[in-house]
Design a protein around this motif. Structure first.
Motif, mmCIF file in Angstrom:
data_model
loop_
_atom_site.group_PDB
_atom_site.id
_atom_site.type_symbol
_atom_site.label_atom_id
_atom_site.label_comp_id
_atom_site.label_asym_id
_atom_site.label_seq_id
_atom_site.Cartn_x
_atom_site.Cartn_y
_atom_site.Cartn_z
ATOM 1 N N ARG A 81 5.941 9.394 9.226
ATOM 2 C CA ARG A 81 4.659 8.982 8.994
ATOM 3 C C ARG A 81 3.915 10.022 7.866
ATOM 4 O O ARG A 81 2.638 10.359 7.581
ATOM 5 C CB ARG A 81 3.686 9.050 10.278
ATOM 6 C CG ARG A 81 4.186 7.998 11.252
ATOM 7 C CD ARG A 81 3.894 6.609 10.720
ATOM 8 N NE ARG A 81 4.434 5.700 11.499
ATOM 9 C CZ ARG A 81 3.601 5.180 12.714
ATOM 10 N NH1 ARG A 81 2.487 5.621 12.795
ATOM 11 N NH2 ARG A 81 4.268 4.273 13.357
ATOM 12 N N LEU B 91 1.187 11.756 1.804
ATOM 13 C CA LEU B 91 1.294 11.574 0.396
ATOM 14 C C LEU B 91 0.438 10.786 -0.264
ATOM 15 O O LEU B 91 -0.189 10.826 -1.315
ATOM 16 C CB LEU B 91 2.735 11.539 0.120
ATOM 17 C CG LEU B 91 3.910 12.399 0.424
ATOM 18 C CD1 LEU B 91 5.160 12.096 0.118
ATOM 19 C CD2 LEU B 91 3.554 13.862 -0.186
ATOM 20 N N MET B 92 0.255 9.557 0.362
ATOM 21 C CA MET B 92 -0.583 8.296 -0.065
ATOM 22 C C MET B 92 -1.894 8.481 0.103
ATOM 23 O O MET B 92 -2.628 7.958 -0.396
ATOM 24 C CB MET B 92 0.000 7.106 0.571
ATOM 25 C CG MET B 92 1.340 6.546 0.120
ATOM 26 S SD MET B 92 1.220 6.384 -1.486
ATOM 27 C CE MET B 92 2.157 7.810 -2.218
ATOM 28 N N THR B 93 -2.433 9.394 0.915
ATOM 29 C CA THR B 93 -3.867 9.728 0.824
ATOM 30 C C THR B 93 -4.436 10.884 0.189
ATOM 31 O O THR B 93 -5.279 11.439 0.412
ATOM 32 C CB THR B 93 -4.311 9.731 2.372
ATOM 33 O OG1 THR B 93 -3.764 10.540 3.016
ATOM 34 C CG2 THR B 93 -4.027 8.525 3.057
ATOM 35 N N ARG C 240 2.463 -1.011 1.207
ATOM 36 C CA ARG C 240 1.043 -0.865 1.682
ATOM 37 C C ARG C 240 0.352 -2.158 1.825
ATOM 38 O O ARG C 240 -0.658 -2.136 2.481
ATOM 39 C CB ARG C 240 0.314 -0.083 0.439
ATOM 40 C CG ARG C 240 1.073 1.396 0.422
ATOM 41 C CD ARG C 240 0.205 2.009 -0.959
ATOM 42 N NE ARG C 240 -1.034 1.969 -0.965
ATOM 43 C CZ ARG C 240 -1.808 1.625 -1.982
ATOM 44 N NH1 ARG C 240 -1.134 1.165 -2.893
ATOM 45 N NH2 ARG C 240 -3.163 1.834 -1.748
ATOM 46 N N TRP C 241 0.669 -3.220 1.207
ATOM 47 C CA TRP C 241 -0.122 -4.588 1.415
ATOM 48 C C TRP C 241 0.418 -5.044 2.683
ATOM 49 O O TRP C 241 -0.325 -6.246 2.935
ATOM 50 C CB TRP C 241 0.234 -5.413 0.208
ATOM 51 C CG TRP C 241 -0.297 -4.886 -1.024
ATOM 52 C CD1 TRP C 241 0.179 -3.977 -1.960
ATOM 53 C CD2 TRP C 241 -1.562 -5.038 -1.503
ATOM 54 N NE1 TRP C 241 -0.481 -3.742 -2.971
ATOM 55 C CE2 TRP C 241 -1.802 -4.414 -2.693
ATOM 56 C CE3 TRP C 241 -2.694 -6.019 -1.445
ATOM 57 C CZ2 TRP C 241 -2.860 -4.335 -3.651
ATOM 58 C CZ3 TRP C 241 -3.673 -5.867 -2.033
ATOM 59 C CH2 TRP C 241 -4.040 -5.103 -3.171
ATOM 60 N N LYS C 242 1.418 -4.861 3.384
ATOM 61 C CA LYS C 242 1.968 -5.513 4.443
ATOM 62 C C LYS C 242 1.158 -5.271 5.698
ATOM 63 O O LYS C 242 0.647 -4.114 5.878
ATOM 64 C CB LYS C 242 3.555 -5.354 4.739
ATOM 65 C CG LYS C 242 4.301 -6.063 3.746
ATOM 66 C CD LYS C 242 5.761 -5.812 4.091
ATOM 67 C CE LYS C 242 6.614 -6.243 2.821
ATOM 68 N NZ LYS C 242 7.785 -5.663 2.603
ATOM 69 N N PHE D 45 4.766 9.974 5.063
ATOM 70 C CA PHE D 45 4.242 9.035 3.790
ATOM 71 C C PHE D 45 2.848 8.764 3.615
ATOM 72 O O PHE D 45 2.169 8.860 2.588
ATOM 73 C CB PHE D 45 5.235 7.980 3.870
ATOM 74 C CG PHE D 45 5.217 7.240 2.718
ATOM 75 C CD1 PHE D 45 5.596 7.734 1.240
ATOM 76 C CD2 PHE D 45 4.549 5.997 2.540
ATOM 77 C CE1 PHE D 45 5.614 7.102 0.180
ATOM 78 C CE2 PHE D 45 4.570 5.126 1.281
ATOM 79 C CZ PHE D 45 5.120 5.612 -0.009
ATOM 80 N N GLU D 46 2.333 8.826 4.968
ATOM 81 C CA GLU D 46 0.595 8.494 4.825
ATOM 82 C C GLU D 46 -0.086 9.611 4.295
ATOM 83 O O GLU D 46 -1.192 9.740 3.592
ATOM 84 C CB GLU D 46 0.384 8.221 6.360
ATOM 85 C CG GLU D 46 -0.838 7.623 6.444
ATOM 86 C CD GLU D 46 -1.059 7.137 7.952
ATOM 87 O OE1 GLU D 46 -0.284 6.943 8.592
ATOM 88 O OE2 GLU D 46 -2.210 6.758 8.389
#
Lengths: 333, 256
Positions: free
Chosen positions: B97, B102-104, B254-256, B99-100
C-alpha cells in the motif's frame, strides 16, 4: 475548504458510497464516523485523489480532485488506513524521501523534519529501521509523513489505530491543536474519539450519510423522549405502576434492588419538579433525580441498526432517511 | 532534488538493503565468469590443436571464439536474471500500500515510472560494468578488435534496458512478485522464439516483419559490430512503449 457533492463510488456491482454530500469549513475538524465497511476509506481516497469518483465532484481548497489532482495533492496531508511505510528505510530516510516527493527543498525539509519528530515524539527512533518499530511508532511515522510539509488540509484515516491509550490522548491533543489553522477530516469507528476531537460529526452507514451535526446536537435531537432517572429510598411495591399513572410518563423501567427507576416522558416536557413533589409528598425518600441524555454511542447504534436485517441498500436506506428526517428539521437551522 | 531523483535515490537505497540485488548480481557474475572462462579454455584447446597440426602458434580470433558466444549466452542469462531484479518494483508497492502514498503526493505517475526504471538501469549498468574485467584481462594477454566488443556492450545495454522496461510493465500488472517475474520471463521468451520463427520463415515479408519484432536480430547485428540506427530505434521505441503501457496499466487500476 472541502466540498463533496453527490459523490458515488462503485466497484463493479458493489456500491461503496452513494450520493455523499458534505462540506468542511476552513479550520474545522470533522469526524467521519461509521462501522467498518461503511465507505469512510473510499470517501477519503477520493478526497486524496487516489481514485476518482464514479459520479459527483469533490473539491479541496477550491481545486477539483479529478481535474487538478496535483494542486489538491500539494495542499493535503493524507494518512491512509494502513500507514504507507517502507520497512527497509529508517524513519529519517523515509521522511526525507516523502519530503522530496512532496517537493520540499532542503531547508523546508530540515525544519519540517525537526518539527514532526518533536511533535510526534519520534526523536529517539529516528535512526531505526521502520520494520523494527512497534505498531504505535509506525502509526506515528505515518502521521509524521502527513504533517511533514504542514499542509492546510489533513485527511486522516483512523489516525489512532494501533496506539496505546496514552498515545491516543496525545494524538487527539495534537489534532485538536491543529484545529483553527488546519482543516482536518478524520475517520474513526471509535465514538469517544469523535466527541473528544471534533466540532462536527458525519455518520455514514452502508455508503450513505445518515446524520451530520455537532456531537451534542446529534444526541439531543435523536431522542424520542426525555429520560429521567429516579432513585427512591423506600419504594412501595407498586411504585412503577404509580409512576406510569402520572400524566406525561410514557414508560417506566424499574430495577427493584437499587430502588432506581428510568422514566420515559413526553418529548419537550420536564417532569422533574412534579416527580420530586410526588415522591417527597408520599414520604418515600428521594435520593436522586436527573435527566439522562443519550450518548453519541446510543445515537450511533440507533442510526446504524435501523438498516440491519433489511434488504440491500435501495429501500433500506430510503426508510432510514425517512425516519431521521422529521427529527432533523428542528436542529438544522 | 527533483522528484525523479528522489525516487531513484530511494529505489537504490532499498535495493541495497534487500538481498535480491546481491543474490542476482552474484549469480549473474558467476554465470558470466564461468561462460567466459569456458570459451577462453575452448579457444586455448583449439590453439593447442592448431599448433600440433601446423607446428607454429596460430593467430586466434578472440572476437569470434570468446566474445561473440559470450554475448549470445548473455541474452539468455539476462532473460532469466532481469525479471528477478524488476519483479518487486511496483508489485511490492501495491502489496504494501505504499503505492497509495506515491499516488497522493504531488508527483506525476510518469515521474515515478521513469525514476524506478532509471534506478533499475543503474543497477544493471553496475552489474554490466563488473563484467568488463573479462575483456580487460584478455586484453593484457592477447590482442583483439575492441570495436565489436564495445558495440556488443551497447547491445547488452539496450537489450537489457528493454528487458527491464518489460519487467516494469509486468510488475505494474500484479501485486504478486512471483507472477510479475514469471510474466516478464514468459513474455521475453515468447518474443525470443518469435525471432526463431522469423528466421525459419526466411527472407519473406512476413518472415522479415516477425524477425524485426524480436529483439534478437537487432542484438545480433550489434554483437557483430554493426551499429544501425534501425536497431537503436527498435530498442528505444520498445522501451518507451513498455513504460507507456506500464503507465496505462497503473492508471487504469485506480478506476477499478
Amino acid at each position: 475548504m472541502i466540498e463533496v457533492q453527490g459523490v458515488t463510488k462503485r466497484y463493479g456491482d458493489h456500491t461503496a458510497i452513494e450520493r455523499v454530500t458534505f462540506s468542511v469549513a476552513k479550520g474545522e475538524v470533522l469526524a467521519f464516523l461509521g462501522p467498518n465497511g461503511a465507505g469512510k476509506t473510499s470517501t477519503m481516497r477520493i478526497l486524496a485523489c487516489y481514485m476518482p469518483a464514479t459520479e459527483g465532484t469533490a473539491r479541496v481548497a477550491g481545486f477539483d480532485c479529478f481535474e487538478q489532482p496535483l494542486e489538491v495533492k500539494r495542499r493535503i496531508g493524507y494518512l491512509p488506513e494502513n500507514p504507507p511505510l517502507y520497512q527497509e528505510l529508517t524513519v529519517t530516510e523515509y521522511l526525507t524521501f516523502v519530503g522530496r516527493i512532496k517537493g520540499m527543498n532542503a531547508g523546508e525539509l530540515r525544519s519540517g523534519l525537526a518539527r514532526v519528530l518533536e511533535r510526534l515524539a519520534l526523536g529517539s527512533v529516528r535512526r531505526r529501521l521502520i520494520a523494527n518499530l512497534s505498531r504505535g511508532y509506525q502509526q506515528r511515522v505515518g502521521l509524521a509523513q502527513a504533517l511533514l510539509n504542514d499542509p492546510p488540509v489533513l485527511i486522516l484515516d483512523e489516525p489512532t489505530l494501533g496506539l496505546d491509550p496514552k498515545q491516543i490522548i496525545e494524538i487527539r491533543e495534537l489534532i485538536k491543536s491543529l484545529a483553527g489553522s488546519h482543516t482536518v477530516i478524520l475517520s474513526t469507528h471509535i465514538l469517544p474519539e469523535a466527541t473528544a476531537v471534533c466540532q462536527r460529526v458525519v455518520i455514514i452507514h452502508a455508503g450513505r450519510i445518515v446524520a451530520e451535526d455537532t456531537p451534542e446536537q446529534l444526541s439531543s435531537r435523536l431522542r424520542r423522549s426525555e429520560k429521567i432517572s429516579v432513585v427512591v429510598k423506600t419504594p412501595p411495591p407498586d411504585l412503577a405502576d404509580r409512576f406510569r399513572a402520572l400524566p406525561g410518563v410514557l414508560n417506566v423501567f424499574a430495577s427493584t434492588e437499587t430502588g432506581g427507576f428510568l422514566l420515559e416522558c413526553d418529548l419537550g416536557r420536564d417532569l422533574r419538579e412534579e416527580l420530586a413533589r410526588f415522591v417527597v409528598g408520599n414520604g418515600w425518600g428521594l435520593l436522586e433525580l436527573k435527566t439522562v441524555s443519550m450518548t453519541l454511542e446510543d445515537v450511533f447504534l440507533l442510526l446504524t441498526q435501523h438498516e440491519e436485517g433489511m434488504e440491500p441498500r435501495e429501500d433500506g436506506a430510503e426508510e432510514a432517511r425517512q425516519e431521521t428526517a422529521p427529527t432533523q428539521e428542528p436542529s438544522s437551522t | 532534488m527533483t522528484p525523479v531523483q528522489a525516487i531513484i535515490a530511494k529505489e537504490l537505497r532499498t535495493a541495497f538493503v534487500s538481498p535480491i540485488v546481491y543474490v542476482v548480481g552474484a549469480v549473474f557474475l558467476l554465470i558470466y565468469g564461468f561462460l567466459a572462462y569456458l570459451y577462453v579454455v575452448n579457444a586455448g584447446s583449439q590453439a593447442v590443436r592448431l599448433m600440433q597440426l601446423q607446428g607454429a602458434a596460430p593467430q586466434l580470433n578472440l572476437n569470434e571464439l570468446v566474445f561473440r558466444p559470450t554475448f549470445y549466452s548473455m541474452a539468455i542469462i539476462l532473460m532469466l536474471v532481469l525479471p528477478i531484479l524488476t519483479m518487486r518494483v511496483f508489485a511490492e508497492e501495491r502489496k504494501l500500500r505504499t503505492f497509495e502514498l506515491l499516488m497522493t503526493c504531488p508527483i506525476r505517475m510518469n515521474e515515478v515510472i521513469i525514476g524506478k526504471f532509471l534506478a533499475l538501469l543503474f543497477l544493471y549498468l553496475g552489474m554490466l560494468a563488473l563484467t568488463g574485467i573479462v575483456p580487460l584481462i584478455l586484453a593484457t594477454y592477447s590482442s583483439f578488435d575492441w570495436n565489436p566488443v564495445l558495440t556488443g556492450y551497447l547491445g547488452l545495454v539496450l537489450m537489457g534496458a528493454l528487458f527491464l522496461a518489460t519487467g516494469v510493465l509486468a510488475s505494474a500488472m500484479t501485486e504478486n512478485q512471483v507472477v510479475a517475474a514469471f510474466l516478464s520471463f514468459g513474455f521475453l521468451l515468447l518474443v525470443w522464439l518469435l525471432g526463431l520463427l522469423g528466421s525459419v520463415l526466411g527472407d519473406t515479408p512476413v518472415g522479415n516483419t516477425i524477425a524485426y519484432l524480436s529483439f534478437i536480430d537487432h542484438y545480433d547485428r550489434l554483437v557483430r559490430g554493426l551499429v544501425d540506427s534501425k536497431d537503436l530505434i527498435y530498442y528505444l521505441s520498445g522501451i518507451v512503449l513498455m513504460l507507456f503501457f506500464a503507465h496505462r496499466v497503473l492508471d487504469s487500476q485506480r478506476w477499478k
